[in-house]
Structure formats: structure tokens, C-alpha cells
Write an enzyme that holds these catalytic residues in place. Structure first.
Site, PDB file in Angstrom:
ATOM      1  N   SER A   3     -17.202  46.173 -48.684  1.00  8.94           N
ATOM      2  CA  SER A   3     -18.521  45.804 -48.168  1.00  8.94           C
ATOM      3  C   SER A   3     -18.648  44.377 -47.665  1.00  8.94           C
ATOM      4  CB  SER A   3     -19.590  46.072 -49.231  1.00  8.94           C
ATOM      5  OG  SER A   3     -19.781  47.458 -49.391  1.00  8.94           O
ATOM      6  N   LYS A  13     -27.322  38.543 -50.116  1.00  4.75           N
ATOM      7  CA  LYS A  13     -27.530  39.997 -50.066  1.00  4.75           C
ATOM      8  C   LYS A  13     -28.623  40.400 -51.058  1.00  4.75           C
ATOM      9  CE  LYS A  13     -24.635  44.192 -50.207  1.00  4.75           C
ATOM     10  NZ  LYS A  13     -23.235  44.662 -50.375  1.00  4.75           N
ATOM     11  N   SER A  39     -21.398  47.613 -47.008  1.00  4.80           N
ATOM     12  CA  SER A  39     -22.840  47.672 -47.186  1.00  4.80           C
ATOM     13  C   SER A  39     -23.551  46.355 -46.871  1.00  4.80           C
ATOM     14  CB  SER A  39     -23.161  48.072 -48.633  1.00  4.80           C
ATOM     15  OG  SER A  39     -22.661  47.114 -49.554  1.00  4.80           O
TER      16      SER A  39
END
Length: 449
Positions: free
Chosen positions: A181, A79, A157
Site C-alpha cells: 500500500s 493517511k 490503499s
């Protein structure tokens, strides 16, 4: 080799010489580069040269019987929130474009590398991790693999993280989980996501959302895959998970908050999963968990996420507010009005809620609930702020409760093939990580029909 191989399958193929790390990396890079695919929206940065060099190094080590782990050479995505040496960490934002490249890998990235995993690139995300939908106006929004032509949200996210796995651009992904997330995009995309007990895994080298609620975890194709990655992230021995039989499991369904307003597809898939678990001998009880109702009072004014993100962002906002996603900066700015006394009150309230929750769930092996209350909405339907806010709050609601009570949790798919993706969440008090993996491994083949 399967088009959705697990880490164990890939490790076996590597050991037997049926594939090589270089072949795995080349295949992932080809998926990323495919103009008809989602690669341009899934990845903010692709390190093709670095991934190829690492793969070739792992192949040489394996040939010399010196591979650092059975998983050496398997490509994973990272990420965009994490430091990777020599790369800029932007957290899905344009406000950090001029940030200097990282001097070192984040500890979690370094641990994945030490196990031989190949870092293939940095995945897209909700800006600064502040939404459960995965929409990003700066880099585009990866489309959910389910009914892709309709353009459903991937969940956030860790949006790019999940789609990198579903689309074969990586075989595992490193994400974060402050309010769901890892679990939300896993549920929305039909794969598995894990939120560990936060204290097990170091947060250094990551851009924070809420230092109180943040945790780092894996997104992958199976419970076993997530267990492998979690062990590496926590610097623990990689030990195969022994599935716990469903018969005799004491599972509790929280009737407070978590079952409110479920989409019919979610409710149907969840109840069907419960029926199958009961048929396999699990003991399922429905119970009120009043601590979940009390959590709403913590979030008046934005709660920990607003207070702690404002502390991190205030200087950057003073210089570059115009570069933020308006829907993100508005949530961060809620923390500006919270006082030090308000924050101290939040800490005390949370301690009391955690203590009450842990006493209440102590007699049970795990909680079981829908991961997300709704199925993934269409991106175009969220253009208005009211629709966006409603979908975001419903996406986050169930998962965020577990972060607040300092628990650990996993989401695994429980829908039928062809149906809208639905996640089933198993959760327990903090420190129960191994138990959650064992239970999840045992029920994984039962709840997916």
C-alpha cells in the site's frame, strides 16, 4: 524552487531563507483548495489552522537557531488510518464516524512532529486499507496524475497519500504497507514508496489490517526523501544515504510469479531498466524462488489479512455492516470461516517460507522486479466485480510477496517521461533497510530515462 522539490532541496531553501515554513504550508493549502484539482478527493480532513500555527512556530524556532531538524516546517500528509490527537481516525470508512477523537498522536505521527514536520491533513484511502487500487465509494477516488482526464486509479490503499505528493499538496506522506500500500500507489503515480522491515516501526495508534503483515512507511519524490522520513519513523538518526555504485551489485530477478502476465508497457520498461543496470556494471541473474509459489497456499481462505481483520472488525460489522464498502466487507468476512487451528498452521507455514527465502537470497545484494504487473487501469473500467478483482489481485501480487517473507522493499519509477508509470522494486530480507536505500540511491538516476 522546483515544482517537485525534494526534502533536501526544501531544507536547503529553508536554511538559506529562500522560503519559509508558512509559505510552504500556504502553497500546499492553495493546491488542496483549488476547485480544479483533486484536493476534495485526496483529503478527508485538512487541518489548515493547525498547519499554519505549526509552520509559524517552526519559522520562529529556525530564526532562533532552534529548529528541531533541517526539515522543520515541511508539510506532510497523514493517511486517515493514523491517530492524530483531537481528530477522528476513520480509515476511509463511514462506519467509524462516531468514533471519539484520538487522545494522542500515534507514535509515528508524534515522531514526524518532533522532527518539525507540519501535519497538513488526513488523506483518503481504500476503506480499511483493504485493496491495492485506491477506490473509495464514500469519499471519492483521487485520480492518478497520469492522463488525469481518463481517470486512472491512483493505487492503494494509500491513494490520497501518493496524489498529495504528486500534486504538491504535501511534500511527503505517511502511508501503510500490508501488501504493497505504499509501493503500489507510488508505482502507479510515478514517485517513490518504501516498505520498511515491519519490526522497525511501531504499529501503535493505527487501525490494523493484518498485525502480522502491516508496516508503516513513507511515500515521497525521491529515494533520499523516503530515507529521511523512514529514519524519523524508526526513531533513528537522519544520516545522508551514501549511494552504492551499480558496478558489482549482485541483483537477482525472481522468475517465479513476479514476471507472470506483465503488461507490455511494464515488461518493456523493466527490461530496459535491467539493460541500463547491466550496462552500468551490475551483475544480474534470473532465478526461480519457489517460496513465492508456496505463498499462494497461505492465502486460501483469505490468509492473515482475512483472519486478523475479521478479529478486529467482527463487532463493528455486527452493528454497522451496511456502512461498509461491499468489496471490502466481503474480503473481511472470509476470515470468519478460518479456525484457530488454521491460523496456527498459517504461522508455521510462513516461518518456513521466510527461512527458505532468506537462505535463497543471501548471496545477493537485492531482488529486482516490477513493483506492479500492470499499468494503472481506468476507474470506470472496474465497475464490474470480475474486472475489479482481477485488477486488484494483479496490483497487489508482487508487493504482497515481500510482506509475506518479512522483507523490506522500495519502488522507484523506471518509465520514460510521457509513458505509463511503471515502478521498479528493490527488495531484500528483513533488516536490510539501509542496504536497500543505498542501492536504490545508486540506481535511481540509472533506471529513470
Amino acid at each position: 524552487m522546483s515544482d517537485r522539490p525534494t526534502l533536501a532541496t526544501l531544507a536547503a531553501d529553508l536554511a538559506a531563507g529562500r522560503t519559509t515554513a508558512r509559505k510552504l504550508v500556504d502553497a500546499c493549502l492553495a493546491k488542496i483548495a483549488d476547485k480544479a484539482g483533486e484536493g476534495a478527493r485526496v483529503f478527508i480532513h485538512v487541518d489548515a489552522d493547525g498547519a499554519i500555527a505549526a509552520a509559524e512556530a517552526m519559522d520562529r524556532l529556525r530564526k532562533a537557531n532552534a529548529a528541531p531538524s533541517p526539515f522543520a516546517g515541511i508539510p506532510v500528509s497523514i493517511k486517515d488510518l493514523f491517530d492524530i490527537k483531537g481528530q477522528v481516525s476513520r480509515a476511509g470508512s463511514r462506519a467509524l464516524d462516531d468514533r471519539p477523537p484520538a487522545a494522542n498522536d500515534a507514535p509515528v505521527v508524534a515522531r514526524l512532529r518532533r522532527a518539525g514536520f507540519v501535519v497538513i491533513g488526513r488523506t483518503n484511502m481504500t476503506e480499511f486499507a483493504y485493496s491495492g487500487l485506491g477506490i473509495n465509494p464514500h469519499y471519492g477516488t483521487p485520480k492518478n496524475p497520469w492522463r488525469r482526464d481518463d481517470g486512472h486509479v491512483p493505487g492503494g490503499s494509500s491513494s490520497g497519500a501518493a496524489v498529495s505528493v504528486t500534486d504538491g499538496m504535501a511534500h511527503g506522506a505517511l502511508g501503510t504497507d500490508t501488501g504493497g500500500s505504499c509501493r503500489i500507489p507510488a508505482a502507479y503515480c510515478g514517485i517513490v514508496g518504501y516498505k520498511p522491515t515491519a519490526r522497525r516501526i511501531p504499529l501503535d495508534g493505527g487501525i490494523p489490517l493484518s498485525v502480522t503483515l502491516d508496516s508503516y512507511g513513507p511515500i515521497a519524490r525521491s529515494v533520499g526523501c523516503c530515507a529521511v522520513m523512514d529514519a524519523v519513523l524508526a526513531n533513528e538518526a537522519i544520516v545522508p544515504v551514501a549511494p552504492r555504485p551499480a558496478k558489482g551489485l549482485r541483483l537477482v530477478v525472481p522468475t517465479t510469479v513476479m514476471l507472470d502476465g506483465l503488461d507490455s508497457a511494464v515488461a518493456d520498461a523493466f527490461e530496459r531498466a535491467l539493460d541500463r543496470l547491466a550496462g552500468a556494471g551490475a551483475l544480474i541473474e534470473r532465478m526461480a524462488v519457489p517460496e513465492f509459489a508456496e505463498i499462494a497456499s497461505l492465502n486460501v481462505g483469505g490468509g492473515f489479512s482475512a483472519a486478523e481483520s475479521w478479529a478486529w472488525h467482527r463487532a463493528l460489522i455486527a452493528k454497522k455492516a451496511e456502512l461498509y464498502d461491499p468489496r471490502v466487507i466481503s474480503r473481511i468476512r472470509r476470515g470468519e470461516s478460518l479456525s484457530a487451528a488454521d491460523y496456527v498452521d498459517l504461522l508455521a507455514m510462513r516461518r518456513a517460507i521466510i527461512a527458505g527465502f532468506e537462505r535463497r537470497v543471501a548471496p545477493y545484494d537485492a531482488l529486482v522486479a516490477p513493483t506492479v504487473a500492470m499499468t494503472p487501469p481506468v476507474i470506470a473500467d472496474l465497475a464490474g466485480d470480475a474486472a475489479y478483482t482481477r485488477a486488484n489481485m494483479l496490483s497487489l501480487r508482487n508487493c504482497a510477496l515481500i510482506n509475506t517473507v518479512d522483507g523490506c522493499a522500495i519502488s522507484l519509477p523506471c518509465h520514460r517521461d510521457g509513458e505509463a508509470p511503471v515502478g521498479l522494486m528493490l527488495a531484500a530480507a528483513g533488516g536490510s533497510d539501509r542496504t536497500i536505500f543505498e542501492i536504490a540511491a545508486g540506481i535511481e538516476p540509472i533506471v529513470r530515462t
